[in-house]
Enzyme design. Sequence first.
Site, PDB file in Angstrom:
ATOM      1  N   GLU B  69     -31.091 -61.171 -13.811  1.00  0.00           N
ATOM      2  CA  GLU B  69     -32.391 -60.678 -14.281  1.00  0.00           C
ATOM      3  C   GLU B  69     -32.267 -59.379 -15.072  1.00  0.00           C
ATOM      4  O   GLU B  69     -33.043 -59.122 -15.989  1.00  0.00           O
ATOM      5  CB  GLU B  69     -33.351 -60.497 -13.112  1.00  0.00           C
ATOM      6  CG  GLU B  69     -33.839 -61.806 -12.491  1.00  0.00           C
ATOM      7  CD  GLU B  69     -32.919 -62.322 -11.392  1.00  0.00           C
ATOM      8  OE1 GLU B  69     -31.806 -61.762 -11.223  1.00  0.00           O
ATOM      9  OE2 GLU B  69     -33.305 -63.300 -10.715  1.00  0.00           O
ATOM     10  N   PHE B 131     -40.085 -63.940   3.174  1.00  0.00           N
ATOM     11  CA  PHE B 131     -38.845 -64.230   2.453  1.00  0.00           C
ATOM     12  C   PHE B 131     -38.983 -63.879   0.970  1.00  0.00           C
ATOM     13  O   PHE B 131     -39.939 -64.275   0.319  1.00  0.00           O
ATOM     14  CB  PHE B 131     -38.492 -65.721   2.602  1.00  0.00           C
ATOM     15  CG  PHE B 131     -37.260 -66.114   1.846  1.00  0.00           C
ATOM     16  CD1 PHE B 131     -36.018 -65.580   2.184  1.00  0.00           C
ATOM     17  CD2 PHE B 131     -37.328 -66.998   0.782  1.00  0.00           C
ATOM     18  CE1 PHE B 131     -34.866 -65.932   1.474  1.00  0.00           C
ATOM     19  CE2 PHE B 131     -36.184 -67.361   0.073  1.00  0.00           C
ATOM     20  CZ  PHE B 131     -34.957 -66.821   0.426  1.00  0.00           C
ATOM     21  N   GLN B 132     -38.053 -63.122   0.471  1.00  0.00           N
ATOM     22  CA  GLN B 132     -38.026 -62.666  -0.923  1.00  0.00           C
ATOM     23  C   GLN B 132     -39.289 -61.896  -1.321  1.00  0.00           C
ATOM     24  O   GLN B 132     -39.791 -62.025  -2.431  1.00  0.00           O
ATOM     25  CB  GLN B 132     -37.774 -63.829  -1.894  1.00  0.00           C
ATOM     26  CG  GLN B 132     -36.356 -64.413  -1.715  1.00  0.00           C
ATOM     27  CD  GLN B 132     -35.929 -65.330  -2.849  1.00  0.00           C
ATOM     28  OE1 GLN B 132     -36.747 -66.025  -3.443  1.00  0.00           O
ATOM     29  NE2 GLN B 132     -34.635 -65.330  -3.151  1.00  0.00           N
ATOM     30  N   LYS B 181     -47.667 -66.669  -5.773  1.00  0.00           N
ATOM     31  CA  LYS B 181     -47.505 -68.108  -5.990  1.00  0.00           C
ATOM     32  C   LYS B 181     -48.825 -68.872  -5.844  1.00  0.00           C
ATOM     33  O   LYS B 181     -49.090 -69.821  -6.576  1.00  0.00           O
ATOM     34  CB  LYS B 181     -46.474 -68.648  -4.993  1.00  0.00           C
ATOM     35  CG  LYS B 181     -45.842 -69.964  -5.413  1.00  0.00           C
ATOM     36  CD  LYS B 181     -44.652 -70.295  -4.527  1.00  0.00           C
ATOM     37  CE  LYS B 181     -43.959 -71.571  -5.003  1.00  0.00           C
ATOM     38  NZ  LYS B 181     -42.770 -71.852  -4.170  1.00  0.00           N
ATOM     39  N   MET B 491     -16.674 -41.671 -20.792  1.00  0.00           N
ATOM     40  CA  MET B 491     -17.485 -40.457 -20.920  1.00  0.00           C
ATOM     41  C   MET B 491     -17.365 -39.602 -19.658  1.00  0.00           C
ATOM     42  O   MET B 491     -17.312 -38.378 -19.734  1.00  0.00           O
ATOM     43  CB  MET B 491     -18.946 -40.817 -21.202  1.00  0.00           C
ATOM     44  CG  MET B 491     -19.795 -39.639 -21.635  1.00  0.00           C
ATOM     45  SD  MET B 491     -19.162 -38.834 -23.130  1.00  0.00           S
ATOM     46  CE  MET B 491     -20.127 -39.656 -24.390  1.00  0.00           C
TER      47      MET B 491
END
Lengths: 210, 581
Positions: B69, B131-132, B181, B491
């Site tokens: 993502e 969940f999630q 959802k 760097m």
Amino acid sequence: MSRNQDTHRNGLEGPAPEERQRPVGRRNSQGIRIDPEVEAEHEPRRTIISAYVADEPGTLARVSGLFHRRQFNIESLTVGPTQNDGYSRITLVVEEPDPGIDQVKKQLNKVLPVVHVRELDNEPVARELVILKVDGDEPDKVQAITEMYDGETLDAGPRTITVQITGDEGKIDDAIDAYAQFGIREIARTGQAALARGEEETARVDETHT
Amino acid sequence: MSDVPQQTPQETDAADAGPEDIETGADAVVRALENARVEHLFGVQGGAIMPVYDALYHSEMNHITMAHEQGAAHAADAYGIVSGEPGICMATSGPGATNLVTGIADANMDSDPVVALTGQVPTEFVGNDAFQETDTIGVTGPITKANVFANDSETVGETVGSAFALAKRGRQGPTLVDLPKDVTKGVAEDDPGTPELPETYNPPETAEPEAVSEAAETIASADKPVILAGGGVIKAEASEELREFATEHEIPVITTMPGIGAFPEDHELSLEMAGMHGTGYANMAITMTDCMLAIGTRFDDRLTGGLETFAPDAEVVHVDIDPAEISKNVEADHPLIGDAKAVLKQLATAMPRSPAADEWREQCQQWKDEYPMDYAAPEDEPVKPQYVVEAFDDATADDAIVTTGVGQHQMWACQYWTYKEPRTWVSSHGLGAMGYGVPATIGAKIAAPEKDVVCFDGDGSFLMTCQELSVAVREDLDVTIVVLNNAAIGMVRQWQDAFFGERHMASQYPWIPEFDTLAEAFGARGFRIDTYEEVEEVVEEALAYDGPSVVDAHIDPGENVYPMVPSGGDNGQFALSEEQL
């Protein structure tokens, strides 16, 4: 490959830092140009900022998060509904130098549900409420102090007395000092709520926001 | 692309019959994007976002499935920079949404137009640690221009449209809509219409005429004027107006890093970029100027160095669309709040005369001669990264797009490439997000398929998101990724050399993959450069290859980025070597 055909490459060169031209002026740490003779840092001042906001989930979290994130020094924050359904007023007391107060207002304005923001100067009408619980050993004396500060006794029992005082911040501080002699068990203060004085509008609100 | 069927005669019939009916909130979300003329989406599937993906099944929009993502957010960001239209990224709830966070924060720092659509657990589970589940609105509040929890199927389409409009209008930035959802599965029937801004959002357009006149008089009276062009110039499509204004009044132009491309770097008035790794001449000019017309810049500390020594003699005219940027870091003597394009037109009309600045221009030219951008390149040493950058610049078109990761390679790519057009420099500026390069390359190429796209990445930065190479191969994108490989987080190593007694704690890679071989494993072409003799041929072959190629360029591991202004330092005291730090 114009540059690459150069076989003769010298690397970075040029006058060293100490050999370069220098400017005359100076800014302070807030990015404000100053007379080098005068050290002009802004002193923090306390002020009240009022925000008229649409009631949307998370508006208060956004506002308080903004203060935390940008490291503004916030003294108190109160919020409550207004006469218009769906709109609330947030009153903030902040202590910041002028550029900080300016930023507070501008950043608040960027929060989408915020309809109007202004600083309340010109002696606004500002009040705070405190509820205090003190030991109940000397009820008469407690009562005397409560009357002196136009307060009200909310609860009195054999061991504790609970009172409320309303007023400006100074009055509340003084009252708390006066109650200290009895032994203060707990304090709940609301922080200031404020409106602009007289005819002056606290928030500029058009008909789409009423 | 497996979820988008090839167009068959049957499909064409369906298209002729007009778009599918709207039945669910998810349909409305998709229609809102179609109404906004979105062509491409970057995302990753997942449980809570599945209804939206299902609604995409018959859409003509092109969904690019990314490997991670974070890649979707960076690709959308780069798409937004190159096309000027908001890039769309999609993810599921919980880990999907949190993986977007780096990309959203990046877009927020650089004011890039991005719309993030995240799935959320059904509203009845919200707050139950389902969940999630993650409080996506809470997490992304500080890093979005606006974010909304959609709680109504009937209005969710309009909410998405409004997020699109907000990302694009005013000061651009990322917006997010969290989509539970049950809301996307719920009943919706109405077409959400074209994107509309909320009533309360009214970004300023033109600046106060009186303030414009005063500012114009200040500029015209200046002895040592400069223009400081920021990313806002490009975002406002004001590059043309900037060129006209600067050339008409012969005012030298400095850019910020996001402003690269706003003004052609081969123009005699260009001083290129100022700041920490800016050119010596830009840093001299920005320090000595008596009048700075700053447009669309937020005066980031990498540009200003210490505020006490930033343009201390200058009256500042600051043009910005966001009032909160005025005097946030540098006090503006003349704030002009408005759209950069509109305000530049106002200023052009209001200018009473050109500043008499012959001497100043000569001075600027002298600094250009004194501090040319150069590097030593002895043939017996490993290849210098700057040489590789120049070789690719010479071999590509003037409007080629450069994308980068973050680190030393990024600085060499901005110092040694000559940018001539807006929207050709795509990089992570404010957030400095390593790993930006590969996904940004995908987003840039999707936005401008006809242009050359070259990514300069570092080995450290490339390793953070190299999995997105799989997407470049799957989408058959003709891009070239050049890894300037010094086997280090270069760097950091440079700062350790300078400020931490050369203690290279956790900055060197004792072993590093062979990136050319890794590229082949992904199905891309791999090339390798070890010597100067190989550069020309590899550049040619890599650019000629019709598909993604990766050039593993083994560069001098001792090379550091100069000039350099130490953090919080004085721009005019830039160091040309470590000895001067």
